[in-house]
Design a protein around this motif. Sequence first.
Motif, PDB file in Angstrom:
ATOM      1  N   GLU A 180       0.796  -1.259   0.033  1.00 55.30           N
ATOM      2  CA  GLU A 180       0.074   0.091  -0.092  1.00 55.30           C
ATOM      3  C   GLU A 180       0.743   1.346   0.081  1.00 55.30           C
ATOM      4  O   GLU A 180       0.405   2.437  -0.465  1.00 55.30           O
ATOM      5  CB  GLU A 180      -1.074   0.073   1.258  1.00 55.30           C
ATOM      6  N   ARG A 181       2.055   1.171   0.512  1.00 56.78           N
ATOM      7  CA  ARG A 181       3.024   2.397   0.349  1.00 56.78           C
ATOM      8  C   ARG A 181       3.473   2.652  -0.837  1.00 56.78           C
ATOM      9  O   ARG A 181       4.085   3.847  -0.922  1.00 56.78           O
ATOM     10  CB  ARG A 181       4.053   2.000   1.441  1.00 56.78           C
ATOM     11  N   LEU A 222      14.045   6.097  -1.494  1.00 56.17           N
ATOM     12  CA  LEU A 222      14.574   6.115  -0.329  1.00 56.17           C
ATOM     13  C   LEU A 222      13.976   7.436   0.426  1.00 56.17           C
ATOM     14  O   LEU A 222      13.621   7.019   1.757  1.00 56.17           O
ATOM     15  CB  LEU A 222      16.207   6.317  -0.433  1.00 56.17           C
ATOM     16  N   GLU A 223      13.895   8.602  -0.128  1.00 61.11           N
ATOM     17  CA  GLU A 223      13.267   9.436   0.632  1.00 61.11           C
ATOM     18  C   GLU A 223      11.767   9.140   1.244  1.00 61.11           C
ATOM     19  O   GLU A 223      11.329   9.490   2.259  1.00 61.11           O
ATOM     20  CB  GLU A 223      13.389  10.848   0.109  1.00 61.11           C
ATOM     21  N   HIS A 224      11.097   8.461   0.238  1.00 62.42           N
ATOM     22  CA  HIS A 224       9.668   8.231   0.573  1.00 62.42           C
ATOM     23  C   HIS A 224       9.470   7.062   1.328  1.00 62.42           C
ATOM     24  O   HIS A 224       8.767   7.207   2.205  1.00 62.42           O
ATOM     25  CB  HIS A 224       9.139   7.680  -1.036  1.00 62.42           C
ATOM     26  N   VAL A 225      10.382   6.020   1.430  1.00 60.92           N
ATOM     27  CA  VAL A 225      10.465   5.011   2.790  1.00 60.92           C
ATOM     28  C   VAL A 225      10.856   5.781   3.917  1.00 60.92           C
ATOM     29  O   VAL A 225      10.252   5.627   4.978  1.00 60.92           O
ATOM     30  CB  VAL A 225      11.447   4.004   2.327  1.00 60.92           C
ATOM     31  N   HIS A 226      11.833   6.772   4.065  1.00 61.05           N
ATOM     32  CA  HIS A 226      12.171   7.314   5.340  1.00 61.05           C
ATOM     33  C   HIS A 226      11.032   8.349   5.868  1.00 61.05           C
ATOM     34  O   HIS A 226      10.981   8.493   6.999  1.00 61.05           O
ATOM     35  CB  HIS A 226      13.499   8.224   4.972  1.00 61.05           C
ATOM     36  N   ASN A 228       7.716   8.578   4.808  1.00 58.66           N
ATOM     37  CA  ASN A 228       6.163   8.144   4.846  1.00 58.66           C
ATOM     38  C   ASN A 228       6.115   6.706   5.483  1.00 58.66           C
ATOM     39  O   ASN A 228       5.032   6.353   5.723  1.00 58.66           O
ATOM     40  CB  ASN A 228       5.580   8.003   3.429  1.00 58.66           C
ATOM     41  N   VAL A 229       6.958   6.096   5.594  1.00 56.91           N
ATOM     42  CA  VAL A 229       6.891   4.600   6.348  1.00 56.91           C
ATOM     43  C   VAL A 229       8.104   4.652   7.474  1.00 56.91           C
ATOM     44  O   VAL A 229       8.819   3.833   7.548  1.00 56.91           O
ATOM     45  CB  VAL A 229       7.404   3.610   5.339  1.00 56.91           C
ATOM     46  N   PRO A 230       7.445   5.608   8.638  1.00 55.81           N
ATOM     47  CA  PRO A 230       8.645   5.544   9.753  1.00 55.81           C
ATOM     48  C   PRO A 230       8.517   4.219  10.576  1.00 55.81           C
ATOM     49  O   PRO A 230       9.545   4.040  10.889  1.00 55.81           O
ATOM     50  CB  PRO A 230       8.166   6.833  10.365  1.00 55.81           C
ATOM     51  N   GLY A 231       7.433   3.669  10.487  1.00 59.48           N
ATOM     52  CA  GLY A 231       7.446   2.471  11.559  1.00 59.48           C
ATOM     53  C   GLY A 231       7.997   1.302  10.625  1.00 59.48           C
ATOM     54  O   GLY A 231       8.028  -0.016  11.486  1.00 59.48           O
ATOM     55  N   LEU A 232       8.255   1.194   9.482  1.00 60.97           N
ATOM     56  CA  LEU A 232       8.575   0.221   8.707  1.00 60.97           C
ATOM     57  C   LEU A 232      10.183  -0.148   9.041  1.00 60.97           C
ATOM     58  O   LEU A 232      10.761   0.841   8.279  1.00 60.97           O
ATOM     59  CB  LEU A 232       8.313   0.103   7.324  1.00 60.97           C
ATOM     60  N   ARG A 233      10.406  -1.294   9.323  1.00 55.12           N
ATOM     61  CA  ARG A 233      11.786  -1.492   9.360  1.00 55.12           C
ATOM     62  C   ARG A 233      12.489  -1.862   7.882  1.00 55.12           C
ATOM     63  O   ARG A 233      12.180  -2.828   7.332  1.00 55.12           O
ATOM     64  CB  ARG A 233      12.291  -2.639  10.358  1.00 55.12           C
ATOM     65  N   ALA A 240      20.476  -2.471   1.337  1.00 50.75           N
ATOM     66  CA  ALA A 240      21.468  -2.746  -0.081  1.00 50.75           C
ATOM     67  C   ALA A 240      21.270  -1.662  -1.105  1.00 50.75           C
ATOM     68  O   ALA A 240      22.306  -1.097  -1.454  1.00 50.75           O
ATOM     69  CB  ALA A 240      21.283  -3.935  -0.694  1.00 50.75           C
ATOM     70  N   LEU A 241      20.139  -1.083  -1.370  1.00 50.47           N
ATOM     71  CA  LEU A 241      19.875  -0.099  -2.290  1.00 50.47           C
ATOM     72  C   LEU A 241      20.477   1.269  -1.669  1.00 50.47           C
ATOM     73  O   LEU A 241      21.282   2.094  -2.461  1.00 50.47           O
ATOM     74  CB  LEU A 241      18.303   0.072  -2.496  1.00 50.47           C
ATOM     75  N   ARG A 242      20.244   1.700  -0.412  1.00 48.46           N
ATOM     76  CA  ARG A 242      21.011   2.866   0.149  1.00 48.46           C
ATOM     77  C   ARG A 242      22.485   2.690  -0.023  1.00 48.46           C
ATOM     78  O   ARG A 242      22.947   3.779  -0.252  1.00 48.46           O
ATOM     79  CB  ARG A 242      20.588   2.901   1.626  1.00 48.46           C
TER      80      ARG A 242
END
Length: 606
Positions: A180-181, A222-226, A228-233, A240-242
């Motif tokens: 969903e993210r 990477l910015e979207h994950v950091h 919008n998904v703060p609780g997702l580890r 690896a992408l980072r």
Amino acid sequence: MSIRPSSGRQVPELTARVARASNPNGTPAMWIRDRLDGLWGDEDFAQWYPRDGRPGLSPAQLATVCVLQFLLDLSDRQAAEAVRCRIDFKYALGLELDDPGFHHSVLADFRDRLTEEGRADHLLDLALTRLKDAGLVTGRGRQRTDSTHVLAAVRDLTRLELITEAMRAALEELARTAPERLVGLVTEDWGKRYGRPVRLGKNPTHPATRIKNTGRDARLLLEHVHRNVPGLRPGPRVQALRRIFLQNYQVNAAGTLRWRTGEDGGLPPSAAAVVSAYDTTARYARRGHATQWTGFLAHISETCDDGQVNVITDVATAPATESDARALPGIHDRLAHRRLLPAEHLVDSGYTSVVHLDRAARDHQVALVGPLPVGGGAPQRRQRAGFGRDAFDIDFIGKQVTCPKGQVSRSWYGPYSTSSKNAAPVIVVKFARSQCGPCAVRDQCTRGSARIVGFPPQELFDLQAKARAEGHSPAWRERYSTRAGIEGTVYEFTHGHGMRRCRYRSKDKAHVQHVLTAMPPPIRHRCQRRTPQRTVTRRRGAQAPRSTTTNSLPGILGPARHPPPALMASGERLTAVPKIPDRVKLRSHCRTDHGEHRFDWCGSVG
């Protein structure tokens, strides 16, 4: 999941009777049960499992299946099928004939458990303990060690392919964990770029555009994950992408992405550069001009006493960029833990240094035998011309050095410790410019204004000189010649047992593979001893028993030997059966007591 004790029990009577009737001379699986009394018991794995919970499968049985799997070169599905269908496997595991076995995925779960807390080494410890009890291996003998390169289970990718494949792997991981993210983030263009495995080659079309688009997409993800998904580890693919993004792109003060090069932004060294999004522990390495690979290093140690069976005593898996000398202290520590330290340890020049010679003798009472590397980068040593360090007379008591032309040094500094654990502390001596300037042979001594000489402290200096002097004697060369046998062991493992290529990804799983690959040969040697044969009286015209041999498995002591042709009785005269093709022979012999042996020899035949 807790342990359900089931190993160590007696083999069921019906299983034993059927196994003996169908395999009167035994098979490798039956030999492990009979002559080694099993390799381990469930109590050896008690610390791996909690005390309460749903009872699981016997870890001792799973470990035995893993050893037999690598001994017979079986896949997980084939090993699980062998437990379900083969009588000798049921005999080795102490199972009833109607036991349904287990699903093949259990073996993968057990290998994952082996990667934790050095449990693969514990498995080797248990097997070596059993071999010590059998008298096959003892400490304070002679051992030899060598290394070989191992190829990781990854593709060789260019830098552009690497960042593109890392982007695709991260998107697939997020689609599985938090789909969903990704709504509103993934566009049609992303589907075209990252919808399938990337194969661009060395000369892709529009490389600058691809580099720009991929970098922008990776940064956005990477910015979207950091944000919008703060609780997702973040999973391993996102991490690896980072890392791959940072090692290939740099962001300037204006926030603009730039592709890193060796001149402006700088690229990380091979020891730190990630080369695959699926295995971040693999590294690219190069030795000489011919050998270059992506993967790991495997260090193999074995006994080499005269008149004794060679037994693998240690297996280590190291990064491909790590030098052999760094692995030697760990090898000695593990051998000391197993009480299998040798009196003489034969190694090549990659493992030796004056520090290791001193440390092995002082800490472990081990005589490290191997040629010392020349070391240093002085032009005189590389060109074998001019005045090297050996041309200078060193006075440790007076803290002076005299050059070949009689000049005496005026400064003495050190000893200084070095950043490398393999290098000795160094004493630095400098000559004055007034001494070296007017010298007629200055070009043969130094390129600078004055000569600088470096050497270790006196104790290590004397040990170094003694070791190099012994290396030129015929007696030392004869003593060192035994080390060459490890080359055959390495060749057998890499070409006969599949150690050259990793079956699994990550260094920990590669180490599990190396340990399970190294364990079958000593087990085979223990089980090769012939069992006394019973005298069988045959009637006239009866079929003669087919000739069998217990030396039927490929191993490190020599090439595999095929059994002689079956002999058939014709009156009083025995005649050999004509040779038939291997493909037909494999199918026909699978129904006889040679079935398991013949399958091992001709497993590659269709």
